[in-house]
Write a protein that holds these residues in place. Structure first.
Motif, PDB file in Angstrom:
ATOM      1  N   LEU A  63       0.896  -1.322   0.277  1.00  0.00           N
ATOM      2  CA  LEU A  63      -0.216  -0.038   0.038  1.00  0.00           C
ATOM      3  C   LEU A  63       1.078   1.317   0.047  1.00  0.00           C
ATOM      4  N   MET A  64       1.823   1.241   0.955  1.00  0.00           N
ATOM      5  CA  MET A  64       2.725   2.191   0.950  1.00  0.00           C
ATOM      6  C   MET A  64       3.734   3.015  -0.674  1.00  0.00           C
ATOM      7  N   GLN A  65       3.411   1.692  -1.265  1.00  0.00           N
ATOM      8  CA  GLN A  65       4.379   2.260  -2.607  1.00  0.00           C
ATOM      9  C   GLN A  65       3.320   1.893  -3.908  1.00  0.00           C
ATOM     10  N   ILE A  66       2.417   1.619  -3.813  1.00  0.00           N
ATOM     11  CA  ILE A  66       1.541   1.781  -4.580  1.00  0.00           C
ATOM     12  C   ILE A  66       0.786   3.971  -4.269  1.00  0.00           C
ATOM     13  N   PHE A  67      -0.210   3.760  -3.050  1.00  0.00           N
ATOM     14  CA  PHE A  67      -0.145   5.055  -2.816  1.00  0.00           C
ATOM     15  C   PHE A  67       0.494   6.217  -2.317  1.00  0.00           C
ATOM     16  N   ALA A  68       1.371   5.726  -1.801  1.00  0.00           N
ATOM     17  CA  ALA A  68       1.902   6.803  -0.426  1.00  0.00           C
ATOM     18  C   ALA A  68       3.643   7.408  -2.015  1.00  0.00           C
ATOM     19  N   VAL A  69       4.097   5.998  -2.439  1.00  0.00           N
ATOM     20  CA  VAL A  69       5.720   6.176  -3.367  1.00  0.00           C
ATOM     21  C   VAL A  69       5.429   6.798  -4.706  1.00  0.00           C
ATOM     22  N   GLN A  70       4.596   5.698  -5.489  1.00  0.00           N
ATOM     23  CA  GLN A  70       4.469   6.101  -7.165  1.00  0.00           C
ATOM     24  C   GLN A  70       2.989   6.928  -6.692  1.00  0.00           C
ATOM     25  N   LEU A  71       2.334   6.790  -6.538  1.00  0.00           N
ATOM     26  CA  LEU A  71       1.159   7.505  -6.398  1.00  0.00           C
ATOM     27  C   LEU A  71       1.013   9.603  -5.521  1.00  0.00           C
ATOM     28  N   GLY A  72       2.014   9.037  -4.638  1.00  0.00           N
ATOM     29  CA  GLY A  72       1.598  10.430  -3.662  1.00  0.00           C
ATOM     30  C   GLY A  72       0.695  10.591  -3.299  1.00  0.00           C
TER      31      GLY A  72
END
Length: 306
Positions: free
Chosen positions: A151-160
Motif C-alpha cells: 500500500l505504501m509503495q502504490i499510494f504513497a511512493v508512486q501516486l503520492g
C-alpha cells in the motif's frame, strides 16, 4: 446486570495478579542486560555495580516483585530506563494513537466483513459466494507488514496520495488503519457468513418465507439480529487483539502508538515499560470481553444475566 458486572470485575483481580507475576518473570528472565544496553559494554565494574544496586537488581526476585506490585497498586509504573521519563506519562501520550488506529481499523473491518459475509450467505453457492470464500482465505494468508509495504509503495511512493509515515491528520491514519483492518475483515466476513447460514436454517426463517416476505427483509429483520451474537463475540476478540497487536503496523508506518513503544522497550530491555505495557494490554483485553458480554443483552433482549 449490575451484580453480573461487579462479579466479572472482581473475577478479573486474580487473573491480573497471575498476569503481573508472569509478565514480571518473563521480563526479568529475558536474555540481555539493561544496564549494559543503556551505558555500553565498556562500563567499568564499579559503576556497573553501583547502577545495579540503585535499580534494585541485587534484591531477590520476590522482593523486586513486591516493590513492583506496590507501585502498580498506586498507579505508578516507574521510570523508563531508556528515556528517564515516567512510564505512565509515556503511555498516556501514546495510548490515544493506538486507540484511534484500532477504532479506524475495526471500522474498515466491520464495513467490509459484514457486507461480504451477509452477501455471500444470501447468495450461497453462487459465483459471488465462491469469490468471497477465495478472497477471504487469501487475505487471511497475507502478512500485515507485506500488505502495508505494498500500500505504501502504490499510494504513497508512486501516486503520492498519502504520506509514508507519521501521524497528526486523518490522511496519515488511512493506510495504517486499512492495513491493520484488512485481515480482520476477512475473519469477520467468514464468521458472519457461517452465522447467517446457520440462522437461515431455523424454523422461523422458513415461516417468514412461507408468508411471502422478501429474502432481503428476512435477512435484515430476522436473521441478522440472531446471527450478530456470534459475530459480536468474534468482533470483540479481534478488537482486543488489535489493541495489543498493532505492533507490526505501527513499526511499518512509524505510528507513535503503544506497539512501537513496546518494540523500543524490548530492544532496550526497559523493564518498567515492558511490564506496564504487558499489563495494560491484558487489562484492555479483559475489558473488551466484558463489554462484549454486556452487548449481548442489547442486541438480543432475551439474554439476561440475572
Amino acid at each position: 446486570m449490575a451484580r453480573y458486572i461487579i462479579g466479572r470485575v472482581l473475577g478479573m483481580i486474580p487473573i491480573l495478579m497471575i498476569i503481573s507475576i508472569l509478565s514480571f518473570l518473563f521480563v526479568h528472565l529475558t536474555p540481555g542486560d539493561p544496564i549494559r544496553i543503556m551505558y555500553g559494554a565498556e562500563m567499568d565494574m564499579a559503576t556497573y555495580e553501583k547502577v545495579k544496586e540503585s535499580l534494585g537488581f541485587h534484591d531477590p526476585l520476590y522482593v523486586q516483585y513486591g516493590r513492583y506490585l506496590q507501585q502498580i497498586l498506586t498507579g505508578d509504573f516507574g521510570v523508563s530506563y531508556k528515556s528517564k521519563t515516567n512510564v505512565s506519562d509515556e503511555i498516556g501520550k501514546r495510548f490515544l494513537y493506538t486507540l484511534g488506529l484500532t477504532f479506524a481499523a475495526m471500522f474498515w473491518a466491520l464495513i467490509i466483513g459484514l457486507v461480504v459475509g451477509i452477501y455471500s450467505a444470501a447468495k450461497r453457492k453462487s459465483i459471488w459466494d465462491r469469490l468471497g470464500i477465495i478472497s477471504t482465505t487469501t487475505i487471511i494468508s497475507i502478512p500485515e507488514f507485506w500488505f502495508g509495504l505494498i500500500l505504501m509503495q502504490i499510494f504513497a511512493v508512486q501516486l503520492g496520495w498519502f504520506p509514508t509515515s507519521g501521524s497528526g491528520t486523518f490522511v496519515h491514519l488511512l493506510l495504517p488503519s486499512i492495513t491493520l483492518g484488512f485481515g480482520v475483515s476477512a475473519i469477520i466476513a467468514r464468521f458472519t457468513r457461517s452465522s447467517v447460514l446457520e440462522v437461515l436454517q431455523e424454523d422461523f426463517v422458513r415461516t417468514a418465507k412461507a408468508k411471502g416476505q422478501r429474502e432481503s427483509v428476512i435477512i435484515w429483520t430476522h436473521v441478522l439480529r440472531n446471527a450478530l451474537i456470534a459475530v459480536i463475540t468474534m468482533t470483540g476478540l479481534q478488537f482486543g487483539f488489535l489493541l495489543g497487536g498493532a505492533v507490526v503496523v505501527e513499526q511499518v508506518f512509524a505510528w507513535p502508538g503503544l506497539g512501537s513503544y513496546l518494540i523500543d522497550s524490548v530492544l532496550a530491555r526497559d523493564y518498567p515499560a515492558m511490564q506496564a505495557l504487558i499489563l495494560l494490554f491484558s487489562v484492555q483485553f479483559l475489558i473488551v470481553n466484558l463489554l462484549v458480554d454486556i452487548s449481548y443483552s442489547l442486541v438480543n433482549p432475551q439474554i439476561r444475566y440475572e
